[in-house]
Design a protein around this motif. Structure first.
Motif, PDB file in Angstrom:
ATOM      1  N   GLN A  15       1.095  -1.222   0.188  1.00 43.07           N
ATOM      2  CA  GLN A  15      -0.063  -0.587   0.149  1.00 43.07           C
ATOM      3  C   GLN A  15       0.945   1.410  -0.094  1.00 43.07           C
ATOM      4  OE1 GLN A  15      -2.774  -0.196   3.420  1.00 43.07           O
ATOM      5  NE2 GLN A  15      -2.726  -2.568   3.179  1.00 43.07           N
ATOM      6  N   ARG A  17       0.189   3.751   0.639  1.00 38.86           N
ATOM      7  CA  ARG A  17       0.042   4.968   1.077  1.00 38.86           C
ATOM      8  C   ARG A  17       0.691   4.813   3.128  1.00 38.86           C
ATOM      9  NH1 ARG A  17      -3.100   3.307   5.270  1.00 38.86           N
ATOM     10  NH2 ARG A  17      -4.546   1.394   5.049  1.00 38.86           N
ATOM     11  N   VAL A  18       1.010   3.261   3.461  1.00 40.82           N
ATOM     12  CA  VAL A  18       2.156   3.784   4.247  1.00 40.82           C
ATOM     13  C   VAL A  18       3.341   4.235   4.535  1.00 40.82           C
ATOM     14  CG1 VAL A  18       3.403   1.009   3.909  1.00 40.82           C
ATOM     15  CG2 VAL A  18       2.438   1.645   5.604  1.00 40.82           C
ATOM     16  N   GLN A  21       3.801   6.366   6.526  1.00 36.08           N
ATOM     17  CA  GLN A  21       4.067   5.780   7.615  1.00 36.08           C
ATOM     18  C   GLN A  21       5.525   5.580   8.602  1.00 36.08           C
ATOM     19  OE1 GLN A  21       0.447   3.723   8.829  1.00 36.08           O
ATOM     20  NE2 GLN A  21      -1.225   5.283   8.031  1.00 36.08           N
ATOM     21  N   HIS A  22       5.955   4.433   7.563  1.00 37.14           N
ATOM     22  CA  HIS A  22       7.284   3.336   7.715  1.00 37.14           C
ATOM     23  C   HIS A  22       8.192   5.149   7.629  1.00 37.14           C
ATOM     24  CE1 HIS A  22      10.304   1.615   6.707  1.00 37.14           C
ATOM     25  NE2 HIS A  22      10.720   2.188   5.972  1.00 37.14           N
ATOM     26  N   PRO A  67       4.776   0.805  10.423  1.00 37.03           N
ATOM     27  CA  PRO A  67       3.997   0.219   9.716  1.00 37.03           C
ATOM     28  C   PRO A  67       3.699  -0.850   8.341  1.00 37.03           C
ATOM     29  CG  PRO A  67       4.024   2.350  10.555  1.00 37.03           C
ATOM     30  CD  PRO A  67       5.225   1.157  10.476  1.00 37.03           C
ATOM     31  N   HIS A  69       5.276  -3.639   7.760  1.00 41.50           N
ATOM     32  CA  HIS A  69       4.735  -4.934   8.548  1.00 41.50           C
ATOM     33  C   HIS A  69       3.630  -4.853   8.942  1.00 41.50           C
ATOM     34  CE1 HIS A  69       5.151  -9.078  10.252  1.00 41.50           C
ATOM     35  NE2 HIS A  69       4.544  -8.166  11.620  1.00 41.50           N
ATOM     36  N   LEU A  70       2.918  -3.873  10.131  1.00 42.75           N
ATOM     37  CA  LEU A  70       1.896  -4.143  10.459  1.00 42.75           C
ATOM     38  C   LEU A  70       0.736  -3.949   9.091  1.00 42.75           C
ATOM     39  CD1 LEU A  70       2.250  -1.693  13.624  1.00 42.75           C
ATOM     40  CD2 LEU A  70       2.409  -4.279  13.358  1.00 42.75           C
ATOM     41  N   THR A  71       0.530  -3.587   8.132  1.00 36.47           N
ATOM     42  CA  THR A  71      -0.267  -3.971   7.103  1.00 36.47           C
ATOM     43  C   THR A  71       0.259  -4.685   6.190  1.00 36.47           C
ATOM     44  OG1 THR A  71       1.175  -2.083   5.331  1.00 36.47           O
ATOM     45  CG2 THR A  71       0.149  -1.073   7.179  1.00 36.47           C
ATOM     46  N   SER A  73       2.136  -4.786   3.773  1.00 41.07           N
ATOM     47  CA  SER A  73       2.954  -4.324   2.655  1.00 41.07           C
ATOM     48  C   SER A  73       4.555  -4.818   2.710  1.00 41.07           C
ATOM     49  CB  SER A  73       2.867  -2.748   2.953  1.00 41.07           C
ATOM     50  OG  SER A  73       1.806  -2.664   2.681  1.00 41.07           O
TER      51      SER A  73
END
Length: 84
Positions: A15, A17-18, A21-22, A67, A69-71, A73
């Protein structure tokens, strides 16, 4: 403190968009004195960063809070690194 190399490779579920955040996540690690170096791969398949942690468990906990990892992606992998 030991150094750990964290690699991130994009998955088909990546994604865009991440990314912001990363980068914010990496900035937090830098502010905490845990991040030494970071950057994307030239082929845009992912990237890597070098962190300092007291143990492999701590390094994994840090990296798996990323993020990307969490998503889902990116696949995030942590290696203990004996840099010379």
């Amino acid at each position: 403190m030991t150094r750990y190399l964290v690699t991130t490779f994009r998955t088909p579920a990546f994604q865009a968009r991440v990314v912001e955040q990363h980068y914010a996540f990496l900035d937090q690690l830098r502010e905490q004195g845990k991040l030494e170096l970071a950057g994307p791969f030239a082929d845009k398949s992912g990237g890597a960063y070098l962190i300092k942690a007291a143990s492999l468990e701590e390094a994994r906990n840090l990296a798996f809070a990323d993020p990307v990892h969490l998503t889902g992606s990116s696949v995030v992998t942590v290696y203990e690194w004996n840099a010379v």
